[in-house]
Motif scaffolding. Sequence first.
Motif, PDB file in Angstrom:
ATOM      1  N   ASN A 269       0.812  -1.211   0.000  1.00 18.80           N
ATOM      2  CA  ASN A 269       0.000   0.000   0.000  1.00 18.80           C
ATOM      3  C   ASN A 269       0.845   1.260   0.000  1.00 18.80           C
ATOM      4  OD1 ASN A 269      -2.368  -1.452  -0.066  1.00 18.80           O
ATOM      5  ND2 ASN A 269      -2.468  -1.645   2.146  1.00 18.80           N
ATOM      6  N   GLY A 270       2.072   1.212   0.512  1.00 20.09           N
ATOM      7  CA  GLY A 270       3.084   2.239   0.340  1.00 20.09           C
ATOM      8  C   GLY A 270       2.656   3.683   0.281  1.00 20.09           C
ATOM      9  N   VAL A 271       2.049   4.230   1.336  1.00 24.88           N
ATOM     10  CA  VAL A 271       1.721   5.648   1.383  1.00 24.88           C
ATOM     11  C   VAL A 271       2.791   6.363   2.185  1.00 24.88           C
ATOM     12  CG1 VAL A 271       0.028   7.373   2.085  1.00 24.88           C
ATOM     13  CG2 VAL A 271      -0.749   5.140   1.233  1.00 24.88           C
ATOM     14  N   PHE A 272       3.360   7.443   1.627  1.00 28.35           N
ATOM     15  CA  PHE A 272       4.341   8.229   2.349  1.00 28.35           C
ATOM     16  C   PHE A 272       3.624   9.230   3.263  1.00 28.35           C
ATOM     17  CE2 PHE A 272       8.214   8.101  -0.745  1.00 28.35           C
ATOM     18  CZ  PHE A 272       8.195   6.716  -0.684  1.00 28.35           C
ATOM     19  N   TYR A 273       4.162   9.398   4.447  1.00 28.46           N
ATOM     20  CA  TYR A 273       3.729  10.455   5.354  1.00 28.46           C
ATOM     21  C   TYR A 273       4.949  11.260   5.756  1.00 28.46           C
ATOM     22  CZ  TYR A 273      -0.687   7.993   5.550  1.00 28.46           C
ATOM     23  OH  TYR A 273      -1.867   7.387   5.202  1.00 28.46           O
ATOM     24  N   ALA A 274       4.726  12.526   6.115  1.00 22.82           N
ATOM     25  CA  ALA A 274       5.833  13.402   6.474  1.00 22.82           C
ATOM     26  C   ALA A 274       5.522  14.129   7.773  1.00 22.82           C
ATOM     27  CB  ALA A 274       6.106  14.409   5.356  1.00 22.82           C
ATOM     28  N   TRP A 275       6.575  14.340   8.561  1.00 23.58           N
ATOM     29  CA  TRP A 275       6.502  15.108   9.796  1.00 23.58           C
ATOM     30  C   TRP A 275       7.558  16.206   9.725  1.00 23.58           C
ATOM     31  CZ3 TRP A 275       6.021   9.912   9.306  1.00 23.58           C
ATOM     32  CH2 TRP A 275       4.889   9.297   9.853  1.00 23.58           C
ATOM     33  N   ARG A 276       7.327  17.284  10.477  1.00 26.24           N
ATOM     34  CA  ARG A 276       8.222  18.437  10.445  1.00 26.24           C
ATOM     35  C   ARG A 276       8.731  18.748  11.858  1.00 26.24           C
ATOM     36  NH1 ARG A 276       7.876  23.217   6.962  1.00 26.24           N
ATOM     37  NH2 ARG A 276       5.850  22.431   6.298  1.00 26.24           N
ATOM     38  N   SER A 277       9.970  19.224  11.937  1.00 27.31           N
ATOM     39  CA  SER A 277      10.526  19.691  13.200  1.00 27.31           C
ATOM     40  C   SER A 277      11.461  20.860  12.927  1.00 27.31           C
ATOM     41  CB  SER A 277      11.295  18.578  13.916  1.00 27.31           C
ATOM     42  OG  SER A 277      11.903  19.066  15.104  1.00 27.31           O
ATOM     43  N   ASP A 347     -10.652   8.706  -5.354  1.00 28.12           N
ATOM     44  CA  ASP A 347     -10.445   7.565  -4.465  1.00 28.12           C
ATOM     45  C   ASP A 347      -9.125   7.715  -3.723  1.00 28.12           C
ATOM     46  OD1 ASP A 347     -12.793   6.153  -4.816  1.00 28.12           O
ATOM     47  OD2 ASP A 347     -12.036   5.035  -6.532  1.00 28.12           O
ATOM     48  N   ALA A 348      -9.046   7.068  -2.563  1.00 29.23           N
ATOM     49  CA  ALA A 348      -7.848   7.144  -1.735  1.00 29.23           C
ATOM     50  C   ALA A 348      -6.691   6.406  -2.401  1.00 29.23           C
ATOM     51  CB  ALA A 348      -8.125   6.574  -0.353  1.00 29.23           C
ATOM     52  N   TYR A 349      -5.549   7.074  -2.493  1.00 30.61           N
ATOM     53  CA  TYR A 349      -4.312   6.484  -3.006  1.00 30.61           C
ATOM     54  C   TYR A 349      -3.743   5.572  -1.937  1.00 30.61           C
ATOM     55  CZ  TYR A 349       0.635   6.230  -4.229  1.00 30.61           C
ATOM     56  OH  TYR A 349       1.895   5.781  -4.513  1.00 30.61           O
ATOM     57  N   PRO A 350      -3.174   4.392  -2.331  1.00 25.54           N
ATOM     58  CA  PRO A 350      -3.015   3.873  -3.696  1.00 25.54           C
ATOM     59  C   PRO A 350      -4.148   2.936  -4.064  1.00 25.54           C
ATOM     60  CG  PRO A 350      -1.721   2.559  -2.188  1.00 25.54           C
ATOM     61  CD  PRO A 350      -2.409   3.601  -1.347  1.00 25.54           C
ATOM     62  N   PHE A 351      -4.244   2.654  -5.343  1.00 26.13           N
ATOM     63  CA  PHE A 351      -5.235   1.707  -5.848  1.00 26.13           C
ATOM     64  C   PHE A 351      -4.723   1.144  -7.159  1.00 26.13           C
ATOM     65  CE2 PHE A 351      -6.627   6.138  -6.566  1.00 26.13           C
ATOM     66  CZ  PHE A 351      -6.364   6.242  -7.913  1.00 26.13           C
ATOM     67  N   ASP A 352      -5.309   0.047  -7.572  1.00 25.92           N
ATOM     68  CA  ASP A 352      -5.049  -0.548  -8.879  1.00 25.92           C
ATOM     69  C   ASP A 352      -6.374  -0.728  -9.603  1.00 25.92           C
ATOM     70  OD1 ASP A 352      -2.296  -0.888  -9.364  1.00 25.92           O
ATOM     71  OD2 ASP A 352      -2.189  -2.569  -7.965  1.00 25.92           O
TER      72      ASP A 352
END
Length: 458
Positions: A269-277, A347-352
């Motif tokens: 499913n490989g969704v990237f998330y990011a955080w900041r500091s 639609d919510a990423y990811p999908f095929d």
Amino acid sequence: MNNSLNPSRRGVLGAMAAVTGSLVTGAPTARAATGPAYVMGYFTESPDWLGADYGLHLAVSTDSLRWTPLNQNNPVVTPTAGTGGLRDPFIMRKQNGTFVVIATDLKGTDWSLQSQYIHVWDSADLRSFTGYRRLKLHDMATHSWAPEAFWDAGRGQYGIIYSAVNSSGHNVIMVNYTADFVTATAAQVFFDPGYDVIDGDLAVGVNGVNYLYFKRDQTLVGARSASLNPGSFTVFSTPVSHGGTEAPTLVRSQTSGDWFLWGDTYTPNGVFYAWRSGNLAAGTWTPVDQRLYTQPLNSKHCTVEEITGTEYDNLVTRYGTPAWNRLKSYNYPDRYVRHSNYVGRIDAYPFDPYTDSLWKLAPGLADGSGVSFQSVSHPTRYLRHVNYQLQLAVDDGTSAFAQDATFIRTAGLADTAWSSFRSWNYPDRYLRHGNFVLRIDPISTATERSDATFSVGH
């Protein structure tokens, strides 16, 4: 994964910038102006494996948040030995200004395979890759997962860290030292907090401190040390995650100085998330709004390295940028415009099939100053409205079809940095989503303006 923050390596980059010219800023697909630039390496997977490819993929960015895939999101180089595939690539600029690429020797997800080797390439500029080889790291009956490298100035050698199971019975971070990535010293334990850890990522020499982020129990955790000596790191940070998260990648903005911590969900499913500091020493992170970043299509387990503006331009020239776009929803930034059973929706990423979300923004069929959305997966079909709802239909050549399939792109109704699309033949109506299905409607409320706003990217 990134350790480009080693002061000695920043010196290499600065010297190269002085020689090669200005750095990059501006739109990712446009000619670069003065400012920062970054390259990302990754492999690809998708939920039904239609997008799985275990070669090295590259993307570029001018802000380290919004990424443009190169080479149509196809690999730029693929291993020819071992398993014939890679995972977890890592790109590092060496002390002489050239690059080395290392990666896990594994094609697919058969975790029982136990490779004692990693893939290695040399590259002058990431436009060509030479000296392909595999480097043996140990003789243990275990893997060599997620290798990364760093310059250890005190030793005058590069360290290669990776995950392996040693006599402790759980995964630890190992290290080997090398001068040339051809031969390496014997493996030793670099970090073992007494529990299972994988995916080590280093930021070296940040105000005299070295930071090691890793995956523990589906979270991203940080340790730090005043030295780079094996066994010297101690855990200090607050864990972060978004579901099951792995593959930490530390990146510092070259403009703001803020730090970003990237992670992705495991499984295909490989969704990237990011955080900041604003302060890496604090060990606390704030989630980044998903509107602000976009990962390359189907990307998994990334590595990020700083590049010069000339290198950015040369990569774009060498590989080209995608011939397609993706459209992200403003108020549901985890969703993208796609067609499903010939109905337009978000639609919510990811999908095929992932290709159902790829569009060519063609000149408007009824008006060349407008746009028509041509499907990449069904190139004879365009999005058109029928009874105000968006369908994917074959162009029948009629003027009615051309008008229904033409839209005028405007500044975003909810955010002028984004885009909205006004119907050509019903100019009081805009393309929007309602219950995640696309339609054209008059727009008056704040919710409707958000529903009618999209980002056009890759």
